[in-house]
Design a protein around this motif. Sequence first.
Motif, PDB file in Angstrom:
ATOM      1  N   ALA A 132     -19.657 -10.304  27.560  1.00 16.67           N
ATOM      2  CA  ALA A 132     -19.358  -9.445  26.299  1.00 16.67           C
ATOM      3  C   ALA A 132     -20.012  -7.968  26.498  1.00 16.67           C
ATOM      4  O   ALA A 132     -19.503  -6.991  26.176  1.00 16.67           O
ATOM      5  N   LEU A 157     -24.213 -12.506  18.348  1.00 18.40           N
ATOM      6  CA  LEU A 157     -22.929 -12.670  18.904  1.00 18.40           C
ATOM      7  C   LEU A 157     -21.938 -12.392  17.998  1.00 18.40           C
ATOM      8  O   LEU A 157     -20.860 -11.619  18.429  1.00 18.40           O
ATOM      9  N   PHE A 214     -22.510 -20.272  18.325  1.00 16.90           N
ATOM     10  CA  PHE A 214     -22.431 -21.780  18.775  1.00 16.90           C
ATOM     11  C   PHE A 214     -23.125 -22.663  17.818  1.00 16.90           C
ATOM     12  O   PHE A 214     -23.841 -22.292  17.029  1.00 16.90           O
ATOM     13  N   LYS A 260     -24.251 -16.796  28.912  1.00 13.69           N
ATOM     14  CA  LYS A 260     -23.086 -16.540  29.700  1.00 13.69           C
ATOM     15  C   LYS A 260     -22.285 -15.528  28.852  1.00 13.69           C
ATOM     16  O   LYS A 260     -21.624 -14.424  29.253  1.00 13.69           O
ATOM     17  N   VAL A 261     -21.959 -16.057  27.538  1.00  7.46           N
ATOM     18  CA  VAL A 261     -21.032 -14.848  26.702  1.00  7.46           C
ATOM     19  C   VAL A 261     -21.850 -13.518  26.558  1.00  7.46           C
ATOM     20  O   VAL A 261     -21.075 -12.510  26.483  1.00  7.46           O
ATOM     21  N   TYR A 262     -22.936 -13.645  26.466  1.00  8.25           N
ATOM     22  CA  TYR A 262     -23.841 -12.451  26.312  1.00  8.25           C
ATOM     23  C   TYR A 262     -23.515 -11.292  27.574  1.00  8.25           C
ATOM     24  O   TYR A 262     -23.146 -10.105  27.410  1.00  8.25           O
ATOM     25  N   GLU A 312     -18.045 -12.128  19.000  1.00  6.59           N
ATOM     26  CA  GLU A 312     -17.657 -13.347  19.635  1.00  6.59           C
ATOM     27  C   GLU A 312     -17.862 -14.306  18.842  1.00  6.59           C
ATOM     28  O   GLU A 312     -18.702 -14.310  17.644  1.00  6.59           O
ATOM     29  N   ASP A 313     -17.647 -15.681  19.104  1.00  8.05           N
ATOM     30  CA  ASP A 313     -17.906 -16.904  18.075  1.00  8.05           C
ATOM     31  C   ASP A 313     -19.469 -17.283  18.326  1.00  8.05           C
ATOM     32  O   ASP A 313     -19.853 -16.984  19.088  1.00  8.05           O
ATOM     33  N   PRO A 357     -25.242 -21.620  27.185  1.00  4.36           N
ATOM     34  CA  PRO A 357     -23.764 -21.003  26.970  1.00  4.36           C
ATOM     35  C   PRO A 357     -23.820 -19.725  26.426  1.00  4.36           C
ATOM     36  O   PRO A 357     -23.075 -18.913  26.798  1.00  4.36           O
ATOM     37  N   TYR A 358     -24.842 -19.153  25.596  1.00  5.21           N
ATOM     38  CA  TYR A 358     -24.776 -18.010  24.992  1.00  5.21           C
ATOM     39  C   TYR A 358     -25.004 -17.147  25.842  1.00  5.21           C
ATOM     40  O   TYR A 358     -24.793 -15.802  25.654  1.00  5.21           O
ATOM     41  N   GLY A 390     -24.722 -15.230  33.248  1.00  2.00           N
ATOM     42  CA  GLY A 390     -25.565 -15.413  32.268  1.00  2.00           C
ATOM     43  C   GLY A 390     -27.061 -15.222  32.709  1.00  2.00           C
ATOM     44  O   GLY A 390     -27.945 -15.539  32.167  1.00  2.00           O
TER      45      GLY A 390
END
Length: 432
Positions: A118, A174, A183, A113-115, A180-181, A110-111, A134
């Motif tokens: 962002a 993150l 995990f 995809k956020v990376y 970002e939040d 999941p991280y 991701g």
Amino acid sequence: MSSSIVIVGAQWGDEGKGKVVDILAEYSDIVVRFQGGNNAGHTIVVGDDKFILHLIPSGILHYGKKCVIGNGVVIDPAVLIEEIETLKKRGYAVNESNLLISKESHLIMPYHKVYDVARERLKGESKIGTTGRGIGPSYEDKVARCGIRCGDLLRKNIFFEKLNENLIEKNRFLKDVLHEDGFDAQKIYKQYMAYAERIGGHITNTSIFLDNAIKQSKKILFEGAQGTLLDVDHGTYPFVTSSNTVAAQAAIGSGIGPTKLGMVIGVSKAYTTRVGEGPFPTELKNEEGDRLREKGGEFGATTGRPRRCGWFDAVALTHAVRVNGLESLIITKLDILDGLDEIKICTGYDYNGRILEDFPSDISVLQDLKPVYETLPGWEQDTQRAACFEDLPLNAREYIKRLELLAGIDVIMISVGAKRKDAIMVKNPFET
Ligand code: GDP
Ligand code: IMO
Ligand code: MG
């Protein structure tokens, strides 16, 4: 006679690899994906049914074929499970016997995809235009030696340990850098263990499976994703994807030696497209480009983004011939050129008055050059009805012959429509 064939994109992706692999899968026993992930979108049209595959090899629509996701692929398990379920709902068998996943393939977490998203946001104007799936961050972790692999899904304690180790650094980055939040390890652990329940039975040593298949003289088709100009070494760096997309990767990404690869075939559209940012020398930012986009339905199979369109680039093709060692070419979407008065082919680049015949690797050069075109007459007739090469209009045949001459290799298949049946097989690579 070739018993293992590598199919790669010779342009910037979306050349119609899915369609070509689907056609050739009929003559093979095994289809292997060896790099990329669900940044790929491979479209297959059978009758009136359209399928877009992101991770599962394009042999899955043929009964009795084995499909392998090799170690070079990065896997988002949620996407894979959805793809399996969708195929099953549509009446296709996907089970632990016909879909094998390499233990060494890396997971998209999941991280990642956020990376991906962002970082693109932070880059602003200079963004790459990634698919946001991701892919890059997962490959980064692989090379940084902190990636979590599919095989780890089968070893709960090790998965949890690796996840915790990763989150120490990832959560700080993150929060502090990407704003970002972070995990929660337990949450991801539960989510991924649920995925493990679903796909665990597919995960195996695919290198050994392929080695045995080779020893039994099985016919293997290696299905490339993306295209040569998106290769992390040989493409328009940094506007590329994060894997090697060229043919040699078929060996590395599936765990067999290069001596086991047979014929290497490139797939090109009869014109050029690109999704995302980066140099594209023959891009048509005018009505001609709009026409190609509209008639060719040039909208991304993964993200739905409009594809940038332009004329055929023979300089880029000769680069693809060299870095892949292409022996044959497949041309797709010839039908999209029907009805044009004239068709252009780029045969050189003008860089400050100097003519370049080789594809430059320097991005600043690529951005500044002007394509040198030769113009060929178009044709009125509908190519989609052609059943053999001789059925094509004379000027369409001349166009193909010119591409062959510029590439220095033969065109062995011409695709003239999206459907499985719309293709002229000049030479079957499994039989020559
Ligand atoms: P891939 O990623 O290389 O598999 O290619 P995509 O599936 O992303 O994009 C190719 C698109 O062109 C898909 O919508 C195909 O259905 C379509 N297509 C493939 N070959 C032909 C062709 O010869 N003619 C036409 N009109 N469409 C084609
Ligand atoms: P198929 O297999 C076309 C492009 C993205 C972006 C760049 C990097 O369907 O041909 P990424 O998400 O990989 O980090 O994005 O690569 N890209 C593709 N373009 N076809 C693809 O796959 C692509 N996969 C990635 O648009 O420019
Ligand atoms: Mg595609």
